[in-house]
Design a protein around this motif. Structure first.
Motif, PDB file in Angstrom:
ATOM      1  N   VAL A 152     -40.313 -36.417  -1.185  1.00 32.84           N
ATOM      2  CA  VAL A 152     -40.494 -36.365  -2.583  1.00 32.84           C
ATOM      3  C   VAL A 152     -40.610 -35.041  -3.137  1.00 32.84           C
ATOM      4  O   VAL A 152     -40.186 -34.591  -4.237  1.00 32.84           O
ATOM      5  N   LEU A 153     -41.514 -34.175  -2.419  1.00 31.25           N
ATOM      6  CA  LEU A 153     -41.690 -32.792  -2.789  1.00 31.25           C
ATOM      7  C   LEU A 153     -40.457 -32.050  -2.710  1.00 31.25           C
ATOM      8  O   LEU A 153     -40.099 -31.431  -3.720  1.00 31.25           O
ATOM      9  N   THR A 154     -39.449 -32.136  -1.728  1.00 25.26           N
ATOM     10  CA  THR A 154     -38.091 -31.636  -1.621  1.00 25.26           C
ATOM     11  C   THR A 154     -37.293 -32.137  -2.833  1.00 25.26           C
ATOM     12  O   THR A 154     -36.910 -31.300  -3.618  1.00 25.26           O
ATOM     13  N   MET A 155     -37.342 -33.357  -3.086  1.00 24.56           N
ATOM     14  CA  MET A 155     -36.370 -33.988  -4.340  1.00 24.56           C
ATOM     15  C   MET A 155     -37.073 -33.261  -5.774  1.00 24.56           C
ATOM     16  O   MET A 155     -36.240 -33.293  -6.452  1.00 24.56           O
ATOM     17  N   SER A 156     -38.238 -33.459  -5.892  1.00 27.73           N
ATOM     18  CA  SER A 156     -38.769 -32.773  -7.005  1.00 27.73           C
ATOM     19  C   SER A 156     -38.653 -31.473  -7.294  1.00 27.73           C
ATOM     20  O   SER A 156     -38.164 -31.304  -8.450  1.00 27.73           O
ATOM     21  N   ILE A 157     -38.317 -30.389  -6.310  1.00 24.80           N
ATOM     22  CA  ILE A 157     -38.059 -29.427  -6.384  1.00 24.80           C
ATOM     23  C   ILE A 157     -36.511 -29.046  -6.971  1.00 24.80           C
ATOM     24  O   ILE A 157     -36.248 -28.667  -7.788  1.00 24.80           O
ATOM     25  N   ILE A 158     -35.660 -29.720  -6.219  1.00 20.93           N
ATOM     26  CA  ILE A 158     -34.269 -29.623  -6.350  1.00 20.93           C
ATOM     27  C   ILE A 158     -33.716 -30.505  -7.700  1.00 20.93           C
ATOM     28  O   ILE A 158     -32.685 -30.021  -8.352  1.00 20.93           O
ATOM     29  N   SER A 159     -34.520 -31.518  -8.051  1.00 19.89           N
ATOM     30  CA  SER A 159     -34.184 -32.150  -9.367  1.00 19.89           C
ATOM     31  C   SER A 159     -34.445 -31.426 -10.644  1.00 19.89           C
ATOM     32  O   SER A 159     -33.993 -31.618 -11.486  1.00 19.89           O
ATOM     33  N   SER A 160     -35.092 -30.333 -10.429  1.00 13.20           N
ATOM     34  CA  SER A 160     -35.548 -29.363 -11.517  1.00 13.20           C
ATOM     35  C   SER A 160     -34.391 -28.415 -11.759  1.00 13.20           C
ATOM     36  O   SER A 160     -34.774 -27.460 -12.606  1.00 13.20           O
ATOM     37  N   GLY A 161     -33.488 -28.269 -10.890  1.00 16.26           N
ATOM     38  CA  GLY A 161     -32.590 -27.245 -11.098  1.00 16.26           C
ATOM     39  C   GLY A 161     -32.586 -25.807 -10.284  1.00 16.26           C
ATOM     40  O   GLY A 161     -33.596 -25.754  -9.485  1.00 16.26           O
ATOM     41  N   ILE A 162     -31.701 -24.996 -10.487  1.00 22.59           N
ATOM     42  CA  ILE A 162     -31.688 -23.662  -9.885  1.00 22.59           C
ATOM     43  C   ILE A 162     -33.016 -22.740 -10.323  1.00 22.59           C
ATOM     44  O   ILE A 162     -34.022 -22.261  -9.438  1.00 22.59           O
ATOM     45  N   SER A 163     -33.010 -22.318 -11.469  1.00 26.67           N
ATOM     46  CA  SER A 163     -34.061 -21.297 -11.960  1.00 26.67           C
ATOM     47  C   SER A 163     -35.445 -21.888 -11.948  1.00 26.67           C
ATOM     48  O   SER A 163     -36.530 -21.590 -11.561  1.00 26.67           O
ATOM     49  N   SER A 164     -35.473 -23.289 -12.486  1.00 27.31           N
ATOM     50  CA  SER A 164     -36.826 -24.120 -12.719  1.00 27.31           C
ATOM     51  C   SER A 164     -37.286 -24.805 -11.371  1.00 27.31           C
ATOM     52  O   SER A 164     -38.368 -25.179 -11.323  1.00 27.31           O
ATOM     53  N   GLY A 165     -36.618 -24.890 -10.484  1.00 28.52           N
ATOM     54  CA  GLY A 165     -36.969 -25.469  -9.300  1.00 28.52           C
ATOM     55  C   GLY A 165     -36.703 -24.642  -8.108  1.00 28.52           C
ATOM     56  O   GLY A 165     -37.709 -24.221  -7.516  1.00 28.52           O
ATOM     57  N   ILE A 166     -35.510 -24.439  -7.408  1.00 28.06           N
ATOM     58  CA  ILE A 166     -35.240 -23.443  -6.355  1.00 28.06           C
ATOM     59  C   ILE A 166     -36.078 -22.211  -6.475  1.00 28.06           C
ATOM     60  O   ILE A 166     -36.824 -21.776  -5.492  1.00 28.06           O
ATOM     61  N   GLU A 167     -35.480 -21.493  -7.326  1.00 32.50           N
ATOM     62  CA  GLU A 167     -35.874 -20.026  -7.673  1.00 32.50           C
ATOM     63  C   GLU A 167     -37.346 -19.986  -7.741  1.00 32.50           C
ATOM     64  O   GLU A 167     -38.068 -19.360  -7.165  1.00 32.50           O
ATOM     65  N   LYS A 168     -37.947 -20.845  -8.858  1.00 34.70           N
ATOM     66  CA  LYS A 168     -39.498 -20.824  -9.249  1.00 34.70           C
ATOM     67  C   LYS A 168     -40.180 -21.211  -8.177  1.00 34.70           C
ATOM     68  O   LYS A 168     -41.236 -20.347  -7.693  1.00 34.70           O
ATOM     69  N   TRP A 169     -40.052 -22.134  -7.288  1.00 37.42           N
ATOM     70  CA  TRP A 169     -40.758 -22.453  -6.098  1.00 37.42           C
ATOM     71  C   TRP A 169     -40.534 -21.466  -5.016  1.00 37.42           C
ATOM     72  O   TRP A 169     -41.532 -21.192  -4.300  1.00 37.42           O
ATOM     73  N   SER A 170     -39.373 -21.146  -4.773  1.00 36.59           N
ATOM     74  CA  SER A 170     -39.216 -20.071  -3.719  1.00 36.59           C
ATOM     75  C   SER A 170     -39.951 -18.643  -3.677  1.00 36.59           C
ATOM     76  O   SER A 170     -40.514 -18.215  -2.883  1.00 36.59           O
ATOM     77  N   THR A 171     -39.802 -18.169  -5.079  1.00 37.83           N
ATOM     78  CA  THR A 171     -40.806 -17.102  -5.408  1.00 37.83           C
ATOM     79  C   THR A 171     -42.146 -17.361  -5.326  1.00 37.83           C
ATOM     80  O   THR A 171     -43.037 -16.429  -5.137  1.00 37.83           O
ATOM     81  N   ARG A 172     -42.571 -18.478  -5.272  1.00 37.28           N
ATOM     82  CA  ARG A 172     -44.039 -18.675  -4.982  1.00 37.28           C
ATOM     83  C   ARG A 172     -44.399 -19.068  -3.744  1.00 37.28           C
ATOM     84  O   ARG A 172     -45.319 -18.473  -3.188  1.00 37.28           O
ATOM     85  N   LEU A 173     -43.646 -19.763  -3.038  1.00 38.42           N
ATOM     86  CA  LEU A 173     -43.935 -20.204  -1.521  1.00 38.42           C
ATOM     87  C   LEU A 173     -43.752 -19.114  -0.599  1.00 38.42           C
ATOM     88  O   LEU A 173     -44.465 -18.913   0.217  1.00 38.42           O
ATOM     89  N   MET A 174     -42.643 -18.146  -0.751  1.00 39.50           N
ATOM     90  CA  MET A 174     -42.433 -17.260   0.191  1.00 39.50           C
ATOM     91  C   MET A 174     -43.454 -16.255   0.305  1.00 39.50           C
ATOM     92  O   MET A 174     -43.873 -15.999   1.441  1.00 39.50           O
ATOM     93  N   PRO A 175     -43.886 -15.673  -0.832  1.00 37.84           N
ATOM     94  CA  PRO A 175     -45.042 -14.735  -0.607  1.00 37.84           C
ATOM     95  C   PRO A 175     -46.245 -15.399  -0.104  1.00 37.84           C
ATOM     96  O   PRO A 175     -46.861 -14.633   0.640  1.00 37.84           O
ATOM     97  N   MET A 176     -46.546 -16.556  -0.401  1.00 35.82           N
ATOM     98  CA  MET A 176     -47.773 -17.315   0.091  1.00 35.82           C
ATOM     99  C   MET A 176     -47.650 -17.313   1.740  1.00 35.82           C
ATOM    100  O   MET A 176     -48.434 -17.204   2.317  1.00 35.82           O
ATOM    101  N   LEU A 177     -46.295 -17.831   1.982  1.00 34.70           N
ATOM    102  CA  LEU A 177     -46.071 -17.835   3.311  1.00 34.70           C
ATOM    103  C   LEU A 177     -46.253 -16.675   4.145  1.00 34.70           C
ATOM    104  O   LEU A 177     -47.026 -16.478   5.281  1.00 34.70           O
TER     105      LEU A 177
END
Length: 448
Positions: A152-177
């Protein structure tokens, strides 16, 4: 058809691509392979292979993706000049979509385990012993629930699109990692036994330099960039024509291989700290325990032995692992979703939830037939199919796609590239050397 989304920034693409590449295999696979293959000797060979094999193959995917601005099936079909090669392109593309979906079907199960252990660290803090016991028992109910939450987490991000989903969450999650990773390294290094692990990891044993080590390093470099199934091709399709692909490829390769190396600074010392606390860290054959047993037996035993601080260390560690799982899973789901969005009337949201639910169903079938299917699906996808698909993508870039079109796409975003080493070497390298290297890796995988 609506205008196609793009990554809004270079940083967003690098974080998304690195997130795709930096997964569970990097964090538990690379460090233990290094420790079992001569320490720093393996690291040196791995970095060489990352740029001799993984980087050129990555470039093939990025260049084809940006040129086509489409999913893997349409992309390969689009660069094929004849009816026969178009059919081959369609077949390879569809197989890539299927393999990406199958990888996610077992990856979701393992990621669910990470969420279960993350939740267990929270229930331990709260003193909920019954909940903690349920979360760490391997049962289908727990597995389906945690895997479902992850999907569900994965689908929620993908359903939001490229800039609002994949890019938005990658730029938050990767620095956190990265923050969590470095914080855990700093803590583990203060523990007894850590220096022994660091010595094993960083001091080279060149007597281990043999063909099997080189092939292991080659395979690790190839798989660590999640090549072959079209994830990087699809991400490349969302890039602007103004970006220099060779430079972006170098950055992604450096971030990925660099993070794998940094993960080793955590995992190997942590294993030897666990040994200091009385935990067995070797298999019956004398090799370091790796894979799921390392994550779910050795390290939890270490956290338990640490007392109260161990609960917080466990929380940070399984948060790290869950983030690594999520950034990889979103790239895998994007492969079939991009095909459905571009080739069917379905909207992105509809395609995401339908495909995600089908993959969830596939994961459930694997869970109920775990002993028969789990290992089989992993071998089919990562050992055999990924290198075969990587080989085909190199063939399409080097042999099937018209060379003038290929060179034109490389120049886009980097007009002065003709004088560079990349321009002189890469087109022939991907045509002749990459297929041979990938073929050797594939043969070694099959023979192993």
């Amino acid at each position: 058809m609506a205008s196609r989304e793009q990554f809004s920034s270079k940083f967003g693409f690098i974080m998304a691509a690195a997130g795709s590449a930096i997964g569970l295999g990097n964090i538990w696979g690379f460090p233990t392979q290094t420790a079992s293959n001569g320490g720093a000797a393996f690291v040196v060979v791995y970095f060489a292979m990352a740029f001799c094999l993984a980087y050129p193959a990555l470039m093939a995917e990025l260049i084809i993706g940006r040129h086509s601005k489409s999913n893997i099936l349409t992309a390969l079909r689009g660069i094929a000049p004849t009816k026969a090669t178009r059919r081959i392109g369609s077949g390879v593309g569809m197989y890539g979509v299927i393999i990406a979906s199958l990888i996610l079907s077992f990856y979701g199960i393992v990621a669910g385990w990470m969420l279960a252990y993350l939740a267990e660290s929270i229930t331990n803090m709260l003193g909920w012993s019954e909940a903690s016991e349920w979360l760490t028992n391997f049962g289908n109910t727990r597995n389906i629930i945690t895997m479902g939450i992850f999907m569900v987490l994965t689908m929620s991000i993908i359903s939001s699109g490229i800039s609002s989903g994949i890019e938005k969450w990658s730029t938050r999650l990767m620095p956190m990692l990265m923050v969590i990773l470095f914080a855990l390294i700093a803590y583990v290094m203060t523990q007894d036994g850590a220096m022994n692990g660091l010595k094993i990891y960083l001091v080279p044993d060149f007597s281990q330099l043999k063909p099997s080590l080189i092939l292991d390093a080659m395979g690790q470099a190839f798989f660590s960039l999640s090549l072959g199934v079209g994830t990087m091709l699809v991400y490349g399709s969302y890039l602007s024509d103004k970006e220099s692909l060779p430079k972006l490829g170098v950055m992604v390769t450096l971030v990925d291989s660099g993070t794998a190396f940094v993960a080793g600074l955590l995992i190997i010392p942590a294993i030897y700290v666990a040994r200091e606390h009385g935990t067995n860290i070797f298999t019956d054959s004398g090799e370091l325990i790796a894979g799921p047993d390392l994550i779910f037996q050795v390290l939890p035993a270490l956290f338990d032995s640490m007392g109260e601080i161990g609960i917080f260390v466990a929380f940070a560690f399984f948060t790290l692992m869950s983030i690594a799982s999520l950034t990889s899973s979103i790239s895998m789901l994007e492969v079939p979703v991009s095909l459905a969005v571009e080739e069917t009337p379905a909207s992105r949201r509809q395609a995401t939830w339908i495909i995600g639910t089908l993959i969830f169903g596939c994961s459930t079938v694997i869970l109920f037939n775990f002993d028969q299917l789990f290992g089989f699906v992993i071998s089919l996808t990562t050992v055999y199919s990924q290198p075969m698909l990587g080989l085909m993508l190199c063939v399409f870039a080097g042999w099937i796609w018209h060379r003038d079109s290929l060179l034109k796409e490389i120049k886009s975003g980097h007009p002065e590239i003709e004088g560079t080493f990349f321009w002189k070497i890469w087109p022939n390298y991907v045509k002749f050397v990459c297929p041979i290297l990938v073929l050797v890796t594939l043969i070694q995988s099959v023979a192993a």
